[in-house]
Design an enzyme around this catalytic site. Structure first.
Site, PDB file in Angstrom:
ATOM      1  N   HIS A   1       1.341   4.908   4.175  1.00  0.00           N
ATOM      2  CA  HIS A   1       0.495   5.538   3.164  1.00  0.00           C
ATOM      3  C   HIS A   1       0.901   6.992   2.935  1.00  0.00           C
ATOM      4  O   HIS A   1       1.055   7.434   1.791  1.00  0.00           O
ATOM      5  CB  HIS A   1      -0.967   5.477   3.591  1.00  0.00           C
ATOM      6  CG  HIS A   1      -1.507   4.086   3.677  1.00  0.00           C
ATOM      7  ND1 HIS A   1      -2.764   3.801   4.165  1.00  0.00           N
ATOM      8  CD2 HIS A   1      -0.960   2.888   3.334  1.00  0.00           C
ATOM      9  CE1 HIS A   1      -2.968   2.495   4.120  1.00  0.00           C
ATOM     10  NE2 HIS A   1      -1.886   1.919   3.624  1.00  0.00           N
TER      11      HIS A   1
ATOM     12  N   SER B   1       0.806  -1.223   0.000  1.00  0.00           N
ATOM     13  CA  SER B   1       0.000   0.000   0.000  1.00  0.00           C
ATOM     14  C   SER B   1       0.839   1.272   0.000  1.00  0.00           C
ATOM     15  O   SER B   1       0.405   2.293  -0.536  1.00  0.00           O
ATOM     16  CB  SER B   1      -0.966   0.007   1.186  1.00  0.00           C
ATOM     17  OG  SER B   1      -0.280  -0.186   2.399  1.00  0.00           O
TER      18      SER B   1
END
Length: 278
Positions: A255, A202
């Site tokens: 992230h 991610s």
């Protein structure tokens, strides 16, 4: 005749051709390995076509282009819309690096199901302490670890969608550099908060989101883009992660770090672009 552009989406190409027809400019669509080519018969009209093309690339889904197809009485191209299998579609929209990473992630996930998470993490997780710093694969391999079916499906879907178009348009080396840099920096950012107990693609995916979106905004001629609505959703999802709304264990720092890296790399790569958002 002059080739104006190659467009991967046949319907969008047809919409632009029909729109230019309303301006009394005749364009022709021809098949191409990457999609379709648009050709101009009258070279004297090239400057006008290029001007309209710039506007089209900034907002290809604007209703005026679809309306032009209806006005022209042509909502279909003479080119056939071929049916492809899921595997053909998967391969056609991705390069060798995109597909290789997908296969690697799936193989590691299966191995984790068989041997257990910790057995695989002991070899591939982010460096636990300074004694593992020279095991340089760990700085990247943590991105290939996934801990649930939803986790890997979500990440690989975005990786294929974003990494595929980046590799197809900008080359394998560009995607490789972004993948390595974002894996290292997103991993480092997450390690400051959770130690070595994390994994997943991610951080790289958020770097791709930032890179593809900003490049599409500043340099649409590069042929990659992420719709603003999807980018807004991604940012909202990132923010939601800090409030633990869904009760999921989310690598928020990875992230954020990945997104920042992607935006910075895109800003640098498009620094000389003449087309920026006004």
């Amino acid at each position: 005749m002059t080739r104006v552009i190659v467009i991967s989406n046949l319907r969008l190409a047809q919409a632009f051709v029909d729109y230019m027809a309303t301006h009394h400019v005749a364009l022709e669509i021809r098949p191409d390995a990457q999609g379709v080519e648009i050709w101009l018969a009258d070279d004297e009209q090239l400057s006008a076509v290029q001007h309209e093309l710039e506007q089209f690339l900034l907002d290809p889904l604007n209703p005026r282009y679809q309306a032009a197809s209806w006005q022209a009485g042509n909502v279909n191209s003479n080119l056939p819309y071929q049916r492809f299998s899921y595997l053909q579609t998967l391969r056609s929209q991705a390069g060798p690096l995109t597909l290789s990473v997908m296969v690697l992630c799936i193989a590691i996930y299966i191995l984790m199901l068989i041997t257990g998470d910790m057995a695989v993490m002991s070899w591939l997780a982010w460096p636990y302490n300074s004694s593992q710093y020279l095991q340089i694969w760990r700085w990247v391999s943590h991105a290939f670890l996934h801990f649930s079916l939803l986790h890997i499906l979500f990440n690989l879907m975005w990786w294929w969608y974003l990494g595929g178009q980046m590799e197809k348009r900008l080359g394998t080396s560009k995607l490789l550099v972004l993948t390595i840099v974002s894996a290292v920096f997103s991993g480092w950012g997450q390690s400051l908060f959770s130690g070595a107990n994390f994994g997943g693609l991610s951080g790289v995916v958020y770097a791709l989101m930032g890179y593809v979106w900003l490049t599409g905004e500043r340099a649409p001629e590069h042929g990659i883009s992420l719709p603003r609505g999807l980018m807004a959703f991604s940012v909202l999802w990132l923010i939601a992660g800090y409030f633990d709304i869904l009760g999921l264990s989310i690598a928020n720092a990875a992230h954020v770090s990945g997104l920042i890296i992607g935006l910075l790399m895109a800003f640098w790569d498009t620094r000389n672009s003449a087309r920026t958002v006004q």
